[in-house]
Structures are given as structure tokens and as C-alpha cells.
Design a protein around this motif. Structure first.
Motif, PDB file in Angstrom:
ATOM      1  N   SER A  50       9.986  58.792  35.029  1.00 13.45           N
ATOM      2  CA  SER A  50      10.757  58.238  33.909  1.00 13.45           C
ATOM      3  C   SER A  50      10.855  56.716  33.998  1.00 13.45           C
ATOM      4  CB  SER A  50      12.134  58.890  33.802  1.00 13.45           C
ATOM      5  OG  SER A  50      12.653  59.138  35.058  1.00 13.45           O
ATOM      6  N   LEU A  51      10.915  56.166  35.216  1.00 14.99           N
ATOM      7  CA  LEU A  51      10.965  54.704  35.364  1.00 14.99           C
ATOM      8  C   LEU A  51       9.626  54.045  35.006  1.00 14.99           C
ATOM      9  CD1 LEU A  51      12.871  54.186  38.741  1.00 14.99           C
ATOM     10  CD2 LEU A  51      13.664  53.561  36.452  1.00 14.99           C
ATOM     11  N   ALA A  52       8.523  54.649  35.469  1.00 12.59           N
ATOM     12  CA  ALA A  52       7.193  54.042  35.311  1.00 12.59           C
ATOM     13  C   ALA A  52       6.813  53.879  33.846  1.00 12.59           C
ATOM     14  CB  ALA A  52       6.147  54.891  36.032  1.00 12.59           C
ATOM     15  N   GLN A  53       7.305  54.799  33.010  1.00  9.12           N
ATOM     16  CA  GLN A  53       6.951  54.768  31.585  1.00  9.12           C
ATOM     17  C   GLN A  53       7.276  53.443  30.924  1.00  9.12           C
ATOM     18  OE1 GLN A  53       9.194  58.143  30.305  1.00  9.12           O
ATOM     19  NE2 GLN A  53       7.493  59.560  30.589  1.00  9.12           N
ATOM     20  N   ASN A  54       8.271  52.736  31.454  1.00 10.69           N
ATOM     21  CA  ASN A  54       8.742  51.510  30.800  1.00 10.69           C
ATOM     22  C   ASN A  54       8.128  50.232  31.354  1.00 10.69           C
ATOM     23  OD1 ASN A  54      10.548  53.091  29.235  1.00 10.69           O
ATOM     24  ND2 ASN A  54      11.846  53.239  31.046  1.00 10.69           N
ATOM     25  N   GLN A  55       7.201  50.349  32.308  1.00 13.32           N
ATOM     26  CA  GLN A  55       6.595  49.127  32.851  1.00 13.32           C
ATOM     27  C   GLN A  55       5.093  49.282  33.002  1.00 13.32           C
ATOM     28  OE1 GLN A  55       9.385  49.159  36.042  1.00 13.32           O
ATOM     29  NE2 GLN A  55       7.906  49.950  37.518  1.00 13.32           N
ATOM     30  N   PRO A  56       4.337  48.156  32.914  1.00 11.21           N
ATOM     31  CA  PRO A  56       2.878  48.246  33.038  1.00 11.21           C
ATOM     32  C   PRO A  56       2.467  48.623  34.464  1.00 11.21           C
ATOM     33  CG  PRO A  56       3.570  45.949  32.890  1.00 11.21           C
ATOM     34  CD  PRO A  56       4.794  46.768  32.684  1.00 11.21           C
ATOM     35  N   VAL A  57       1.238  49.129  34.604  1.00  7.27           N
ATOM     36  CA  VAL A  57       0.708  49.440  35.933  1.00  7.27           C
ATOM     37  C   VAL A  57       0.519  48.119  36.682  1.00  7.27           C
ATOM     38  CG1 VAL A  57      -1.155  50.575  37.209  1.00  7.27           C
ATOM     39  CG2 VAL A  57      -0.541  51.386  34.923  1.00  7.27           C
ATOM     40  N   GLY A  58       0.976  48.060  37.924  1.00  4.56           N
ATOM     41  CA  GLY A  58       0.825  46.843  38.728  1.00  4.56           C
ATOM     42  C   GLY A  58      -0.521  46.794  39.433  1.00  4.56           C
ATOM     43  N   GLU A  59      -0.694  45.765  40.271  1.00  4.56           N
ATOM     44  CA  GLU A  59      -1.927  45.628  41.066  1.00  4.56           C
ATOM     45  C   GLU A  59      -1.578  45.444  42.524  1.00  4.56           C
ATOM     46  OE1 GLU A  59      -4.322  42.411  39.648  1.00  4.56           O
ATOM     47  OE2 GLU A  59      -4.957  43.481  37.842  1.00  4.56           O
ATOM     48  N   LEU A  60      -2.389  46.038  43.394  1.00  4.69           N
ATOM     49  CA  LEU A  60      -2.189  45.850  44.842  1.00  4.69           C
ATOM     50  C   LEU A  60      -2.530  44.416  45.223  1.00  4.69           C
ATOM     51  CD1 LEU A  60      -3.631  48.999  46.660  1.00  4.69           C
ATOM     52  CD2 LEU A  60      -1.231  48.373  46.377  1.00  4.69           C
TER      53      LEU A  60
END
Ligand code: T5A
Ligand code: NA
Length: 210
Positions: free
Chosen positions: A200-210
Motif C-alpha cells: 500500500s505504501l509503494a503505490q504512492n511513490q516511484p520505483v527507486g534505484e540502487l
């Protein structure tokens, strides 16, 4: 209405901690609750690069240590377009090992720094959650004899465990430690709860990068 992205969830741990068992149970549980969830694993032995890695792990071929490290990383990079596509489509990806295994295993060899090992994976999609299945290597050994694959010795696995401990100091990665010495169902319950929270949290933010 735009589609909400899926979550990138990784399971890590020493050999036989129960990663594959738990990835399968998690994907099944997410699907049962109506989510589109899929499993991915690294190494992905089905690609051309994956076949080179598989042959190396089975000791059917030898590869120079830096070379095989870069192949493991390349095996992740070749899946990135597909991973991004699936996440954008709203599919949760449950990943059986990722860059952290890559770093922990190679840096357990003499002469490899964590920093050198991390370099080729810089820029990979960053997991929203990495669950480390914590199991004392002695207990892991009780889950049956080691197989014949490369790296399957107690001494090497103890060093790998130390490298994972060092990697878990990195607070830019969302690590959660799971006590994997309990029953399959008990471990699953924790993994499922943590995964549902992060989805539910991830839905509101873009995918990050390592
Ligand atoms: N590697 C990998 C690198 O060097 N660099 C890299 O970049 C990457 C990605 C292959 C090797 O490659 C190295 C790391 C590895 O050495 P693999 O193919 O993922 O990696 O390894 P596998 O042999 O498939 O998997 P593991 O040995 O790590 O086992 P799992 O997946 O942790 O454990 P699992 O689920 O298969 O369970 C093992 C046994 O324990 C039982 C299961 O039924 C099974 O028999 N079990 C439990 N028993 C009691 N209680 C529980 N809670 C249990 N959970 C499972
Ligand atoms: Na496995």
C-alpha cells in the motif's frame, strides 16, 4: 485513472533459509487476496547468461571470479525492462535473491571489497522491501546435507552471513530481518504482513534505484 504500480519485494538469506518456499507461499497468498503477483528468481538460469552461471554453479565449467560476478549482475540487468514493465502494470514482484546475494557471495571470496562488488548493480530497480531470512548456518545445515553446487560449504556460508550483516547496515535499503528458524507457517505470517504493508505504501511513490 492511472494504474497503481506493483511493489518490488525481495527475499534474501543464506542457502536453505527457506527463500524459495516463502516466495512461493507469498505469491500464492497475494494472488488469493486478489493482487496480481508474480515470482522472479536470480540467478534466472533460463537465459543465455543464466546458462553460463548455472554451468558454473554446477561445477561443469570454471569462470574467473570477477567475470562470474559481472555475469550475475548482467543476469539481473537483462531482466530490468521486464521488471519495470510488470511493476508499471500493477504486478507485485516477489524476487528470490537479488543484488544483495550477488555482493554477499562474491565479497566472501578473498580479495573482493563490498564496494567493488556493489558497483555493477548500481542503478538497478530498488526493492521496496528486502526481507532477510535469518538462520544460523548450523541450523541451515540441519535442513539436509549440502548439495554439490559451488558455495555449498559451511565455512563459505558463515562468511556470506557476515557479509549480509554488513550489507544490512545500509539504512538506504528497507531491510527487515525475519527469524527463519520457526515453522514455515509462522515465517509466512510475518512475511505476508510486512508485504501487505509495503504494497500500500509503494503505490504512492516511484520505483527507486540502487
Ligand atoms: N549467487 C546468487 C551468487 O553467487 N551471486 C548472485 O548474484 C546470486 C543471485 C544459487 C547460488 O548462487 C549464488 C547463491 C547460491 O549459492 P539458488 O539457485 O537461489 O542460488 O539456490 P537454491 O539452492 O535454489 O536455494 P537455497 O539453497 O538458497 O534454499 P532456499 O531457497 O533458501 O530454501 P528452500 O525454500 O528451498 O528450503 C530448503 C529446505 O528447507 C526446508 C524446505 O522444505 C527445503 O527442504 N524448509 C524448512 N524446514 C524447516 N522449517 C522451515 N521454516 C523451512 N523452510 C524451508
Ligand atoms: Na532457493
Amino acid at each position: 485513472m492511472s494504474c497503481r504500480r506493483g511493489a518490488l519485494i525481495v527475499l534474501e538469506g543464506v542457502d536453505r533459509a527457506g527463500k524459495t518456499t516463502q516466495c512461493q507461499k507469498l505469491v500464492h497468498a497475494l494472488q488469493q487476496s486478489g493482487r496480481a503477483a508474480e515470482i522472479m528468481r536470480f540467478p534466472d538460469r533460463t537465459t543465455k547468461i543464466g546458462q553460463l552461471i548455472s554451468s558454473y554453479l554446477e561445477k561443469k565449467s570454471n569462470l574467473e571470479d570477477h567475470t562470474v560476478h559481472l555475469l550475475f549482475s548482467a543476469n539481473r540487468w537483462e531482466m530490468v525492462p521486464l521488471m519495470k514493465q510488470k511493476l508499471e502494470q500493477g504486478i507485485d514482484l516477489v524476487v528470490d535473491r537479488y543484488a544483495f546475494s550477488g555482493v554477499a557471495f562474491t565479497s566472501a571470496k578473498p580479495g573482493f571489497s563490498l564496494e567493488w562488488c556493489m558497483n555493477p548493480d548500481i542503478g538497478l530497480p530498488k526493492p521496496d522491501l528486502v526481507m532477510f531470512l535469518q538462520l544460523n548456518p548450523n541450523m541451515a545445515a540441519n535442513r539436509g546435507e549440502f548439495g554439490i553446487e559451488r558455495y555449498e560449504t559451511s565455512a563459505f556460508q558463515r562468511t556470506v552471513h557476515q557479509r549480509f550483516e554488513e550489507l544490512m547496515q545500509d539504512s538506504s535499503v528497507n531491510w527487515k530481518v525475519i527469524d527463519a528458524a520457526r515453522t514455515i507457517e509462522e515465517v509466512h505470517k510475518d512475511i505476508k504482513r510486512l508485504s501487505e504493508d509495503i504494497i500500500s505504501l509503494a503505490q504512492n511513490q516511484p520505483v527507486g534505484e540502487l
